[in-house]
Design a protein around this motif. Structure first.
Motif, PDB file in Angstrom:
ATOM      1  N   HIS A   1     -31.395  14.487 162.278  1.00  0.00           N
ATOM      2  CA  HIS A   1     -30.081  14.769 162.737  1.00  0.00           C
ATOM      3  C   HIS A   1     -29.423  13.471 163.691  1.00  0.00           C
ATOM      4  O   HIS A   1     -28.445  13.243 163.629  1.00  0.00           O
ATOM      5  CB  HIS A   1     -29.695  16.047 163.270  1.00  0.00           C
ATOM      6  N   ALA A   2     -30.339  13.287 164.529  1.00  0.00           N
ATOM      7  CA  ALA A   2     -29.877  12.204 165.520  1.00  0.00           C
ATOM      8  C   ALA A   2     -29.742  10.809 164.854  1.00  0.00           C
ATOM      9  O   ALA A   2     -28.826  10.037 164.972  1.00  0.00           O
ATOM     10  CB  ALA A   2     -30.976  11.854 166.718  1.00  0.00           C
TER      11      ALA A   2
ATOM     12  N   ARG B   1     -26.426  10.930 162.944  1.00  0.00           N
ATOM     13  CA  ARG B   1     -25.077  10.665 163.841  1.00  0.00           C
ATOM     14  C   ARG B   1     -25.003   9.260 164.063  1.00  0.00           C
ATOM     15  O   ARG B   1     -24.201   8.634 164.353  1.00  0.00           O
ATOM     16  CB  ARG B   1     -25.497  11.656 165.094  1.00  0.00           C
ATOM     17  N   ARG B   2     -26.382   8.675 164.521  1.00  0.00           N
ATOM     18  CA  ARG B   2     -26.336   7.358 165.067  1.00  0.00           C
ATOM     19  C   ARG B   2     -25.824   6.434 163.948  1.00  0.00           C
ATOM     20  O   ARG B   2     -25.078   5.409 163.940  1.00  0.00           O
ATOM     21  CB  ARG B   2     -27.730   6.839 165.267  1.00  0.00           C
TER      22      ARG B   2
ATOM     23  N   GLY C   1     -24.479   7.089 161.339  1.00  0.00           N
ATOM     24  CA  GLY C   1     -22.964   7.631 160.817  1.00  0.00           C
ATOM     25  C   GLY C   1     -21.836   6.948 161.724  1.00  0.00           C
ATOM     26  O   GLY C   1     -20.702   6.674 161.154  1.00  0.00           O
ATOM     27  N   ARG C   2     -22.080   6.475 162.901  1.00  0.00           N
ATOM     28  CA  ARG C   2     -21.116   5.833 163.663  1.00  0.00           C
ATOM     29  C   ARG C   2     -20.862   4.367 163.199  1.00  0.00           C
ATOM     30  O   ARG C   2     -19.968   3.726 163.587  1.00  0.00           O
ATOM     31  CB  ARG C   2     -21.818   5.790 165.191  1.00  0.00           C
TER      32      ARG C   2
END
Length: 179
Positions: free
Chosen positions: A166-167, A170-171, A173-174
């Motif tokens: 998940h991290a 998120r990372r 995805g930025r």
């Protein structure tokens, strides 16, 4: 993949850019990645591929080592980095797959390592970085403590995402996809 050895049939299966540049977009035959213990003359290659495991023994000059490689002027791809999900695994770098006796499971260790190393890679100008690995198929269930995987195997076919999965989503995805 060596197109010269694979024959024309393999080259025909590649998309046009692959036929022009070869596997991985290399304009010259062959590709190579190196471990930190190997001294490589990168002149014949279009990009540099390295394994970049930070550990206690190299943490003091890890960024400096990357800076030297990037200063060579070629695109740099970290072809492997990662750690296992137990306390202190990040200090063992590429040897974390051998957890010490009494190791305590801690998925936050992988997340911390991911974030810290991606920050270093970005700061030093690394072009791409690839986590090792999606799953360690020989380490299901309780043996996952010795796995670098971003998912935990529940059995031979089923898996569930770990915190680092998940991290990473998120990372990445930025990041802008428009350049």
């Amino acid at each position: 993949m060596d197109l010269a050895r694979s024959g024309p049939a393999a080259a025909e299966r590649l998309p046009p850019a692959g036929r022009r540049y070869g596997p991985l977009g290399l304009r010259r035959p062959g590709d190579l990645r190196r471990g930190p213990w190997e001294d490589v003359d990168w002149d014949p290659f279009d990009l540099v591929g390295i394994d970049a495991y930070r550990a206690a023994y190299n943490a003091h000059d890890f960024a400096g080592q990357l800076r030297e490689i990037v200063a060579g002027g070629k695109p740099v791809a970290v072809t492997e980095f990662g750690t296992c999900a137990y306390r202190g695994a990040g200090d063992l770098g590429g040897m974390a797959w051998q957890p010490p006796a009494g190791a305590v499971a801690d998925e936050r260790e992988q997340v911390r390592y991911l974030d810290e190393l991606l920050d270093v890679f970005e700061a030093e100008g690394v072009d791409s970085a690839f986590w090792f690995t999606f799953a360690d198929y020989d380490k299901p269930a309780a043996r996952d403590i010795a796995s670098y995987g971003v998912v935990r195997l529940l059995d031979g076919t089923r898996w569930e995402p770990k915190q680092v999965f998940h991290a990473m989503a998120r990372r990445y995805g930025r990041r802008s996809t428009t350049g």
